[in-house]
Design a protein around this motif. Structure first.
Motif, PDB file in Angstrom:
ATOM      1  N   GLU A 195       0.844  -1.190   0.000  1.00 45.92           N
ATOM      2  CA  GLU A 195       0.000   0.000   0.000  1.00 45.92           C
ATOM      3  C   GLU A 195       0.883   1.245   0.000  1.00 45.92           C
ATOM      4  OE1 GLU A 195      -2.622   0.016   3.336  1.00 45.92           O
ATOM      5  OE2 GLU A 195      -3.993   1.471   2.451  1.00 45.92           O
TER       6      GLU A 195
ATOM      7  N   THR B 197       4.434   2.104  -5.552  1.00 42.63           N
ATOM      8  CA  THR B 197       4.156   2.177  -6.993  1.00 42.63           C
ATOM      9  C   THR B 197       4.396   0.818  -7.628  1.00 42.63           C
ATOM     10  OG1 THR B 197       4.728   4.516  -7.133  1.00 42.63           O
ATOM     11  CG2 THR B 197       4.875   3.244  -9.168  1.00 42.63           C
TER      12      THR B 197
ATOM     13  N   LYS C 285      -9.851  -2.647 -15.521  1.00 45.18           N
ATOM     14  CA  LYS C 285      -9.767  -3.230 -14.182  1.00 45.18           C
ATOM     15  C   LYS C 285     -10.998  -4.097 -13.953  1.00 45.18           C
ATOM     16  CE  LYS C 285     -10.045  -1.669  -9.331  1.00 45.18           C
ATOM     17  NZ  LYS C 285     -10.115  -0.459  -8.462  1.00 45.18           N
TER      18      LYS C 285
ATOM     19  N   VAL D 136      -9.832   1.915 -17.148  1.00 42.23           N
ATOM     20  CA  VAL D 136      -8.906   2.675 -16.303  1.00 42.23           C
ATOM     21  C   VAL D 136      -8.295   3.824 -17.089  1.00 42.23           C
ATOM     22  CG1 VAL D 136      -6.744   2.568 -14.995  1.00 42.23           C
ATOM     23  CG2 VAL D 136      -8.373   0.663 -14.877  1.00 42.23           C
TER      24      VAL D 136
ATOM     25  N   ARG E 213      -3.895   8.692 -10.452  1.00 42.90           N
ATOM     26  CA  ARG E 213      -2.750   7.883 -10.014  1.00 42.90           C
ATOM     27  C   ARG E 213      -2.298   6.880 -11.082  1.00 42.90           C
ATOM     28  NH1 ARG E 213      -3.821   4.365  -6.618  1.00 42.90           N
ATOM     29  NH2 ARG E 213      -6.117   4.394  -6.734  1.00 42.90           N
ATOM     30  N   PHE E 214      -2.998   6.823 -12.188  1.00 47.08           N
ATOM     31  CA  PHE E 214      -2.708   5.848 -13.222  1.00 47.08           C
ATOM     32  C   PHE E 214      -2.060   6.542 -14.429  1.00 47.08           C
ATOM     33  CE2 PHE E 214      -5.060   2.327 -11.397  1.00 47.08           C
ATOM     34  CZ  PHE E 214      -5.960   2.967 -10.566  1.00 47.08           C
TER      35      PHE E 214
ATOM     36  N   ILE F 140       0.797   2.336 -11.526  1.00 47.67           N
ATOM     37  CA  ILE F 140      -0.152   2.755 -10.490  1.00 47.67           C
ATOM     38  C   ILE F 140       0.669   3.334  -9.351  1.00 47.67           C
ATOM     39  CG2 ILE F 140      -2.033   2.073  -8.969  1.00 47.67           C
ATOM     40  CD1 ILE F 140      -2.467  -0.386 -10.770  1.00 47.67           C
TER      41      ILE F 140
ATOM     42  N   SER G 220      -0.413   3.167  -4.418  1.00 51.57           N
ATOM     43  CA  SER G 220      -1.381   2.060  -4.495  1.00 51.57           C
ATOM     44  C   SER G 220      -2.303   2.032  -3.279  1.00 51.57           C
ATOM     45  CB  SER G 220      -0.645   0.726  -4.602  1.00 51.57           C
ATOM     46  OG  SER G 220       0.101   0.666  -5.791  1.00 51.57           O
ATOM     47  N   GLN G 221      -3.570   1.751  -3.553  1.00 49.25           N
ATOM     48  CA  GLN G 221      -4.571   1.663  -2.505  1.00 49.25           C
ATOM     49  C   GLN G 221      -5.170   0.263  -2.472  1.00 49.25           C
ATOM     50  OE1 GLN G 221      -7.331   4.845  -3.407  1.00 49.25           O
ATOM     51  NE2 GLN G 221      -5.760   6.416  -3.198  1.00 49.25           N
TER      52      GLN G 221
ATOM     53  N   ASP H  26      -7.285  -0.901  -5.228  1.00 46.38           N
ATOM     54  CA  ASP H  26      -6.696  -1.169  -6.549  1.00 46.38           C
ATOM     55  C   ASP H  26      -6.546  -2.665  -6.799  1.00 46.38           C
ATOM     56  OD1 ASP H  26      -4.401   1.644  -6.225  1.00 46.38           O
ATOM     57  OD2 ASP H  26      -6.455   1.572  -7.013  1.00 46.38           O
TER      58      ASP H  26
ATOM     59  N   TYR I  82      -6.221  -6.903 -13.890  1.00 50.83           N
ATOM     60  CA  TYR I  82      -6.038  -5.830 -14.854  1.00 50.83           C
ATOM     61  C   TYR I  82      -5.790  -6.438 -16.229  1.00 50.83           C
ATOM     62  CZ  TYR I  82      -5.871  -2.392 -11.142  1.00 50.83           C
ATOM     63  OH  TYR I  82      -6.204  -1.587 -10.076  1.00 50.83           O
TER      64      TYR I  82
ATOM     65  N   VAL J 107      -2.669  -5.999  -3.276  1.00 51.45           N
ATOM     66  CA  VAL J 107      -2.161  -4.844  -2.544  1.00 51.45           C
ATOM     67  C   VAL J 107      -2.079  -5.210  -1.063  1.00 51.45           C
ATOM     68  CG1 VAL J 107      -2.497  -2.414  -1.976  1.00 51.45           C
ATOM     69  CG2 VAL J 107      -3.209  -3.276  -4.215  1.00 51.45           C
TER      70      VAL J 107
END
Lengths: 115, 114
Positions: free
Chosen positions: A15, A18, A38, A48, A63-64, A79, A82-83, A86, A90, A113
């Motif tokens: 988390e 990147t 996504k 996305v 963020r992408f 990304i 990252s959260q 996410d 993908y 993540v």
């Protein structure tokens, strides 16, 4: 025929860190679109980001961002920050310029993540 | 919510049977696309309809057929079902067919053939 290859079946990121997902494609066309979709556990396919092949500037959506290398036929997704939300599958996808919305998808990358 | 509605969400049926999957596109969208997502084949384009007419075909089996009705909803018919037809079937819609319009996906119908 066009092919799209995602060489990373799974990726993991901490988390707030990147991560970059890779995609290569094969085509003889000069004009086309590339996409990253996504697919979270809900199964919904969510767009996305997209890149027009004639544009040299890499697309960015919050963020992408993508790294589009036309000569190398490479289209990676970065990304940032990252959260947990996410986490998903993908898919990289290709579309010819005169092919409506008929998409050719790669095999997907599962992103995990870690908190 | 993408605005594309697919019914049913889940479907379990036996081999040899026939099923119909339904898709209602977003309001105003004329074009409908069907995709199949399976473990073996990944995500594959099946067929496209635009304003009631078939516009393009992908890797669709002869046992499968589709149509788009005057109210623009679409149905995908799968017959003589085999175990390998078990998959997630997506419908997507867009306003037009050209490259400048985005396709919006429904949540899919999960078909299990037993």
């Amino acid at each position: 025929a066009q092919t799209v290859t995602q060489s990373q079946p799974e990726m993991s990121v901490q988390e707030a860190e990147t991560v970059t997902l890779s995609c290569t494609y094969d085509t003889s066309e000069s004009d086309y679109y590339l996409f990253w979709y996504k697919q979270p556990p809900s199964r919904q396919m969510i767009l996305v980001i997209r890149q027009e092949a004639y544009k040299q500037q890499n697309a960015t959506e919050n963020r992408f961002s993508v790294n589009f290398q036309k000569a190398a036929k490479s289209f990676s997704l970065k990304i940032s920050d990252s959260q947990l939300g996410d986490a998903a599958m993908y898919f990289c996808a290709y579309r010819r310029s005169n092919a409506g919305n008929m998409l050719t998808f790669g095999g997907g990358t599962r992103l995990m993540v870690k908190p | 919510d993408s605005g594309v509605t697919q019914t049913p969400k889940h479907l379990i049926t036996a081999t040899g049977q026939r099923v119909t999957l339904r898709c209602s596109p977003r309001s105003g969208d004329l074009s409908v696309y069907w995709y199949q997502q399976s473990l073996d084949q990944g995500l594959q384009f099946l067929i496209q309809y635009y304003n009631g007419e078939e516009r393009a075909k992908g890797n669709i089996l002869e046992r499968f057929s589709a149509q788009q009705f005057p109210d623009l909803h679409s149905e995908l018919n799968l017959s003589s079902l085999e175990l390998g037809d078990s998959a997630l079937y997506f419908c997507a819609s867009s306003v037009r067919t050209d490259m400048n319009t985005e396709a919006f996906f429904g949540q899919g119908t999960r078909l299990t053939v037993v």
